[in-house]
Write an enzyme that holds these catalytic residues in place. Structure first.
Site: not given
Ligand code: PAF
Length: 302
Positions: A51, A53, A58
């Site tokens: 999502m 940010a 990540h």
């Molecule tokens: O973990 C996240 O960032 C969200 O829940 C995801 C898996 C991208 C779904 O919107």
């Protein structure tokens, strides 16, 4: 001299263009489909849904995907249907330009960043309902009603568009990882769901997009979340479940600005209470830290 200058200039221009061309930004489903059709090898697509940010958590998922696949797709989409609280959605950090910079040297092949109307052309009312067994009855499922409906809906749609072979999810959202595994069991048996360990700051706080919302003094206190979780895992053999729960609640609520939401210990294979066959347990916690909701979990041997 002037030839050398021209050579430097051309090298600079070429690397700049190449750098920007190496990573595609696809904003519509049709653009993604076009790109996908031209892809020669469709058997090595790694996918990291996010999502935005973006942070080091990540980055570690992307690194893993880049190492294990020929192409890596990162999606950036703040999914409105998984926010049960409109203020939480409004406050969620959003910074596409910064995220694109962050991804430039990551080895990502393409970023899929659709709009809400692209992902929900018929509105956000009709969400996917699948049988998540008991997995969505506890913790996040219990305290954020509808949250996992939103998550499975968007991940289902993203999987249908992106068509990945491998998809990467952080263990920081361990319950979400279990929910996605269940979604794949029912609807995408060919996609491998690959978990990745929680990445932490030096003081133990798990990287999370929400950390960007913490003010300086709150950020310093936030490390107590992980400390409490670790201490609780140590105390597990010395206290009854009830005593331990009370200890965690009291410890958390004694910190100024902290508000305890839940603490649970489950078998990590199935998120059921521990039993004689449990090999690996996990402690889970959710706490409001000066109004910002943070979650974390910690794996331990029962
Ligand atoms: O973990 C996240 O960032 C969200 O829940 C995801 C898996 C991208 C779904 O919107």
């Amino acid at each position: 001299m002037s030839n050398l200058f021209v050579w430097y200039y051309l090298t600079f221009i070429y690397s700049f263009v190449a750098l920007n061309h190496l990573m595609l930004l696809l904003k519509t489903i049709n653009h993604y489909k076009e790109w996908y059709q031209n892809l020669e090898d469709k058997n090595s697509i790694g996918f990291v849904p996010t999502m935005g940010a973006l942070h080091k958590g990540h980055y570690s998922l992307i690194e893993k995907s880049v190492n294990e696949n020929k192409v890596t797709i990162v999606s950036i989409f703040v999914n409105p249907t998984q926010f049960n609280n409109p203020i939480d959605l409004k406050n969620y950090p959003s910074c596409l330009e910064r995220d694109l910079d962050f991804l430039r040297s990551s080895g990502t092949t393409a970023i899929f960043a659709p709009s809400v109307s692209e992902m929900y052309p018929n509105g956000t009312e009709n969400l996917l309902n699948i049988d998540l067994l008991h997995i969505d009855k506890v913790m996040e499922g219990k305290f954020r009603p509808g949250h996992f409906n939103g998550v499975v809906t968007v991940v289902n749609n993203l999987f249908e568009i992106v068509k990945p072979n491998n998809a990467y999810f952080g263990e920081k959202d361990f319950q979400q990882y279990m929910v996605i595994k269940r979604l794949c069991e029912l609807k995408f048996p060919k996609i491998n769901i690959i978990p990745s360990e929680t990445i932490r700051e030096d003081d133990g706080l798990a990287f999370s997009s929400r950390n960007a919302l913490l003010k300086n003094e709150t950020r310093i206190k936030a490390k107590l979340l992980f400390n409490t979780l670790q201490n609780a895992a140590d105390l597990f053999k010395k206290m009854s479940a009830d005593e331990l729960n009370k200890w965690v609640e009291k410890t958390i609520n004694s910190v100024d600005g902290f508000h305890f939401e839940y603490f649970e210990i489950f078998d990590e294979q199935n998120l059921l209470p521990l039993s004689n066959s449990t090999k690996q347990a996990r402690a889970f916690i959710a706490v409001y830290v000066d109004g910002i909701r943070l979650i974390d979990n910690f794996k331990f041997k029962p």
